[in-house]
Design a protein around this motif. Structure first.
Motif, PDB file in Angstrom:
ATOM      1  N   PHE A  62      27.753 102.827  61.121  1.00 36.55           N
ATOM      2  CA  PHE A  62      27.788 104.035  61.962  1.00 36.55           C
ATOM      3  C   PHE A  62      26.433 104.233  62.650  1.00 36.55           C
ATOM      4  O   PHE A  62      25.393 104.084  62.026  1.00 36.55           O
ATOM      5  CB  PHE A  62      28.087 105.277  61.114  1.00 36.55           C
ATOM      6  CG  PHE A  62      29.507 105.359  60.652  1.00 36.55           C
ATOM      7  CD1 PHE A  62      30.417 106.170  61.303  1.00 36.55           C
ATOM      8  CD2 PHE A  62      29.943 104.605  59.565  1.00 36.55           C
ATOM      9  CE1 PHE A  62      31.737 106.242  60.873  1.00 36.55           C
ATOM     10  CE2 PHE A  62      31.259 104.664  59.136  1.00 36.55           C
ATOM     11  CZ  PHE A  62      32.163 105.491  59.784  1.00 36.55           C
ATOM     12  N   VAL A  82      26.484 106.346  50.975  1.00 37.96           N
ATOM     13  CA  VAL A  82      27.195 107.020  52.059  1.00 37.96           C
ATOM     14  C   VAL A  82      26.195 107.454  53.143  1.00 37.96           C
ATOM     15  O   VAL A  82      25.161 108.045  52.820  1.00 37.96           O
ATOM     16  CB  VAL A  82      27.944 108.254  51.506  1.00 37.96           C
ATOM     17  CG1 VAL A  82      28.741 108.939  52.607  1.00 37.96           C
ATOM     18  CG2 VAL A  82      28.851 107.854  50.354  1.00 37.96           C
ATOM     19  N   ARG A 136      36.649 103.570  49.829  1.00 35.14           N
ATOM     20  CA  ARG A 136      35.204 103.664  49.622  1.00 35.14           C
ATOM     21  C   ARG A 136      34.644 104.654  50.631  1.00 35.14           C
ATOM     22  O   ARG A 136      34.876 104.511  51.833  1.00 35.14           O
ATOM     23  CB  ARG A 136      34.584 102.282  49.887  1.00 35.14           C
ATOM     24  CG  ARG A 136      33.068 102.212  49.803  1.00 35.14           C
ATOM     25  CD  ARG A 136      32.596 100.767  49.837  1.00 35.14           C
ATOM     26  NE  ARG A 136      32.725 100.154  51.152  1.00 35.14           N
ATOM     27  CZ  ARG A 136      31.756 100.106  52.070  1.00 35.14           C
ATOM     28  NH1 ARG A 136      30.573 100.644  51.811  1.00 35.14           N
ATOM     29  NH2 ARG A 136      31.950  99.519  53.231  1.00 35.14           N
ATOM     30  N   PRO A 137      33.890 105.675  50.170  1.00 33.62           N
ATOM     31  CA  PRO A 137      33.291 106.610  51.134  1.00 33.62           C
ATOM     32  C   PRO A 137      32.165 105.919  51.895  1.00 33.62           C
ATOM     33  O   PRO A 137      31.348 105.227  51.288  1.00 33.62           O
ATOM     34  CB  PRO A 137      32.757 107.739  50.255  1.00 33.62           C
ATOM     35  CG  PRO A 137      32.588 107.143  48.902  1.00 33.62           C
ATOM     36  CD  PRO A 137      33.566 106.015  48.773  1.00 33.62           C
ATOM     37  N   VAL A 138      32.151 106.075  53.220  1.00 34.48           N
ATOM     38  CA  VAL A 138      31.130 105.395  54.025  1.00 34.48           C
ATOM     39  C   VAL A 138      30.235 106.340  54.821  1.00 34.48           C
ATOM     40  O   VAL A 138      29.088 105.998  55.116  1.00 34.48           O
ATOM     41  CB  VAL A 138      31.755 104.347  54.974  1.00 34.48           C
ATOM     42  CG1 VAL A 138      32.286 103.163  54.178  1.00 34.48           C
ATOM     43  CG2 VAL A 138      32.865 104.943  55.846  1.00 34.48           C
ATOM     44  N   PHE A 161      32.524 110.627  66.564  1.00 36.54           N
ATOM     45  CA  PHE A 161      32.695 111.768  65.677  1.00 36.54           C
ATOM     46  C   PHE A 161      31.707 112.881  65.996  1.00 36.54           C
ATOM     47  O   PHE A 161      30.521 112.616  66.172  1.00 36.54           O
ATOM     48  CB  PHE A 161      32.468 111.338  64.222  1.00 36.54           C
ATOM     49  CG  PHE A 161      33.314 110.175  63.812  1.00 36.54           C
ATOM     50  CD1 PHE A 161      34.614 110.367  63.386  1.00 36.54           C
ATOM     51  CD2 PHE A 161      32.831 108.876  63.896  1.00 36.54           C
ATOM     52  CE1 PHE A 161      35.421 109.306  63.033  1.00 36.54           C
ATOM     53  CE2 PHE A 161      33.630 107.801  63.555  1.00 36.54           C
ATOM     54  CZ  PHE A 161      34.933 108.007  63.116  1.00 36.54           C
ATOM     55  N   LEU A 201      19.366 106.081  53.873  1.00 37.07           N
ATOM     56  CA  LEU A 201      20.778 105.874  53.502  1.00 37.07           C
ATOM     57  C   LEU A 201      21.365 104.699  54.280  1.00 37.07           C
ATOM     58  O   LEU A 201      20.994 104.460  55.428  1.00 37.07           O
ATOM     59  CB  LEU A 201      21.596 107.147  53.793  1.00 37.07           C
ATOM     60  CG  LEU A 201      21.201 108.395  53.011  1.00 37.07           C
ATOM     61  CD1 LEU A 201      22.069 109.577  53.437  1.00 37.07           C
ATOM     62  CD2 LEU A 201      21.312 108.166  51.510  1.00 37.07           C
ATOM     63  N   HIS A 202      22.292 103.982  53.636  1.00 38.49           N
ATOM     64  CA  HIS A 202      23.003 102.908  54.329  1.00 38.49           C
ATOM     65  C   HIS A 202      23.724 103.457  55.545  1.00 38.49           C
ATOM     66  O   HIS A 202      24.291 104.550  55.489  1.00 38.49           O
ATOM     67  CB  HIS A 202      24.052 102.283  53.409  1.00 38.49           C
ATOM     68  CG  HIS A 202      23.468 101.339  52.435  1.00 38.49           C
ATOM     69  ND1 HIS A 202      23.090 100.062  52.780  1.00 38.49           N
ATOM     70  CD2 HIS A 202      23.184 101.485  51.125  1.00 38.49           C
ATOM     71  CE1 HIS A 202      22.594  99.466  51.716  1.00 38.49           C
ATOM     72  NE2 HIS A 202      22.622 100.297  50.702  1.00 38.49           N
ATOM     73  N   LYS A 203      23.767 102.701  56.627  1.00 41.59           N
ATOM     74  CA  LYS A 203      24.448 103.174  57.837  1.00 41.59           C
ATOM     75  C   LYS A 203      25.934 102.831  57.808  1.00 41.59           C
ATOM     76  O   LYS A 203      26.740 103.475  58.494  1.00 41.59           O
ATOM     77  CB  LYS A 203      23.802 102.585  59.092  1.00 41.59           C
ATOM     78  CG  LYS A 203      22.328 102.973  59.261  1.00 41.59           C
ATOM     79  CD  LYS A 203      22.162 104.410  59.715  1.00 41.59           C
ATOM     80  CE  LYS A 203      20.705 104.839  59.678  1.00 41.59           C
ATOM     81  NZ  LYS A 203      20.188 105.073  58.304  1.00 41.59           N
ATOM     82  N   ASN A 204      26.306 101.801  57.087  1.00 41.83           N
ATOM     83  CA  ASN A 204      27.714 101.379  56.981  1.00 41.83           C
ATOM     84  C   ASN A 204      28.376 101.180  58.348  1.00 41.83           C
ATOM     85  O   ASN A 204      29.576 101.432  58.510  1.00 41.83           O
ATOM     86  CB  ASN A 204      28.527 102.401  56.168  1.00 41.83           C
ATOM     87  CG  ASN A 204      28.063 102.485  54.719  1.00 41.83           C
ATOM     88  OD1 ASN A 204      27.706 101.479  54.120  1.00 41.83           O
ATOM     89  ND2 ASN A 204      28.065 103.681  54.149  1.00 41.83           N
ATOM     90  N   ILE A 239      34.272 110.374  55.584  1.00 40.18           N
ATOM     91  CA  ILE A 239      35.006 109.231  56.135  1.00 40.18           C
ATOM     92  C   ILE A 239      34.981 108.108  55.106  1.00 40.18           C
ATOM     93  O   ILE A 239      33.935 107.815  54.526  1.00 40.18           O
ATOM     94  CB  ILE A 239      34.363 108.758  57.460  1.00 40.18           C
ATOM     95  CG1 ILE A 239      34.266 109.939  58.448  1.00 40.18           C
ATOM     96  CG2 ILE A 239      35.143 107.592  58.063  1.00 40.18           C
ATOM     97  CD1 ILE A 239      33.514 109.618  59.725  1.00 40.18           C
TER      98      ILE A 239
END
Lengths: 312, 312
Positions: free
Chosen positions: A22, B116, B81-83, A42, A17-20, B137
């Protein structure tokens, strides 16, 4: 499957999954660096009736405080300041309005004490059990954040308080003695919010986490993440009054801090800490090369097959 | 006490807490403006067995998707946009490893589809029921965020799809018909992620939210937050095939968008939307002065005492 086994399988599944931006699973909190100077952190915890608490052995007010405290502890354990929470509550029909109001009083009192906002949540019915889910958000300077992976060979391993009291209190509760001082300690954990932030600001502090499953288990997370070994001096482990050494090493739900600090700076750090908080730091061992956790008694290696506390 | 009554009492109790830069309870998400240009958004939902789903009537994979979808819908409903998400799972002993693995497959597939990250969570045992808690988030440009409080008099009220299908599907399930197309729709909601972000970028869109408790209830949140009234033309409400008008107005768990847009720009907006998504917008009424929700049929006011869907 164990809790850690399941978490590892989730990590593997979700690796694509993309980390965006995080930094995810592996520390007490996930981290999002929102500027060159600061990050948000978080963490989330779920408390279930019959597994994490017994309705007859804890007041609603205590439970409201504890549900928040265990999350704030994760924020403090990375050197951050807790700033906001989301709270979800699932209540069966027989949990009255009075119960819910008392729960919220406990949650609110601790939020106020630490200056934490309540920014959202969810309330639903449940069929039978009370379930509480809290997500906490922290904020920290990027260079104050302490990760499990930062332990260095020769670091001194510290803890911030005598241990085992919470586990001894849990046994009192399970034995039906819900009014002992240790039972009270188990129901009312005291997250080390100020200490965590103070240690976060000290650059000689390397790896840090909170003790939720017992040192014997939690220290292994630091060792694995840092690719290091460790040796613990059993005669230096501080044992809470009324607890055993085994409870001090393996007892869960302590919510005290476990951290490593540079050998050269460790004495000065301990002096400064004691001056600031009027309570000592406890050096309990050292980080070593290799990958093994060794136990020593009066300088001699001993065998122990104790492992940590398992909820799952 | 109702869910909204309890939430209001929490809002009152917690009004004295520091906000720490967070805009809290009242919209689909809480908002933290982390720079002059951008914000993070936060929402959380709890799903309980026997209240939100029946184990025998839903597959673990579907439930994994739905638990995520309902949270992503809240993010999209504010134009973001959900991240990232945090996921907590509480499982009784009889929910097998296979069940948990299938649940995660559904959760992972939807996470991947919308890009996400999964950044943390908690796994615990439960005594009896499966409980799922998700915190999502989102990220948005500050001037794209749509709040419930921004509706203006004369705004056109739109929805993005025929409604009532999810509620009709729930009734099929409760009647034991778990294999109907509407039951399938109920178990597999399709959050309008791209549509929400596209509408977020349009300045003529004023207030927006997702339909989780039915228009008849949800529209009142926009009216209250914006200090406005509204009139709905019953003959323009799009009703899903197999659903009734009452289900279209009062049915919960639709996860479609409900929004208001400037009267002058509404026609062009609808044309652009249809060109982009190959599906129409449905204008169903107007925002008015005052505080009342009125219903019209062929231009004539009618009385309706329908209210929204209540989980609690």
């Amino acid at each position: 499957m164990t809790e850690f086994g399941f978490i590892n399988s989730i990590k593997t599944l979700c690796a694509d999954l993309h980390k965006n931006g995080f930094e995810g699973i592996g520390d007490d909190c996930a981290v999002f660096e929102f500027s060159e100077r600061e990050s948000l952190l978080f963490t989330t915890d779920l408390l279930c009736e019959g597994v994490h608490f017994l309705r007859h052995a804890t007041s609603a007010r205590e439970l409201g405080g504890k549900a928040l405290a265990v999350n704030l502890s994760d924020i403090a354990a990375m050197g951050a300041r807790p700033v906001a929470t989301l709270l979800s509550l699932s209540l069966p029909a027989e949990a009255t309005e009075e119960w819910a109001a008392e729960f919220m009083e406990g949650y609110h009192a601790l939020s106020k004490r630490y200056g934490v906002a309540l920014i959202g949540g969810d309330t639903t019915r449940s069929q039978r059990d009370i379930v509480i889910s809290v997500t906490a958000i922290g904020r920290a300077a990027n260079d104050h954040i302490k990760r499990r992976s930062e332990a260095e060979t020769r670091d001194v391993i510290f803890t911030t308080a005598p241990l085992g009291g919470s586990d001894a209190g849990l046994h009192d509760i399970l034995d039906g003695h819900i009014d002992t001082p240790l039972a009270d300690l188990h129901r009312n954990p005291c997250p080390e919010i100020e200490k965590g932030q103070w240690l976060g600001a000290r650059h000689e502090v390397h790896a840090m986490m909170d003790i939720s499953d017992g040192i014997a288990s939690d220290l292994r997370h630091i060792m694995t993440a840092s690719h290091k070994g460790a040796v613990i001096d059993l005669d230096r482990v501080p044992v809470a009054e009324g607890a055993t050494l085994k409870q001090a090493l393996c007892g869960g739900e302590e919510y005290r801090l476990l951290f490593t600090a540079s050998f050269e700076a460790a004495e000065q750090l301990a002096r400064d800490f004691e001056r600031r908080f009027r309570t000592p730091l406890y050096p309990i061992g050292r980080i070593t090369e290799g990958a093994q956790l060794k136990w020593r008694e009066h300088g001699t290696e001993v065998e122990l097959d104790w492992t940590g506390f398992t909820h799952y």
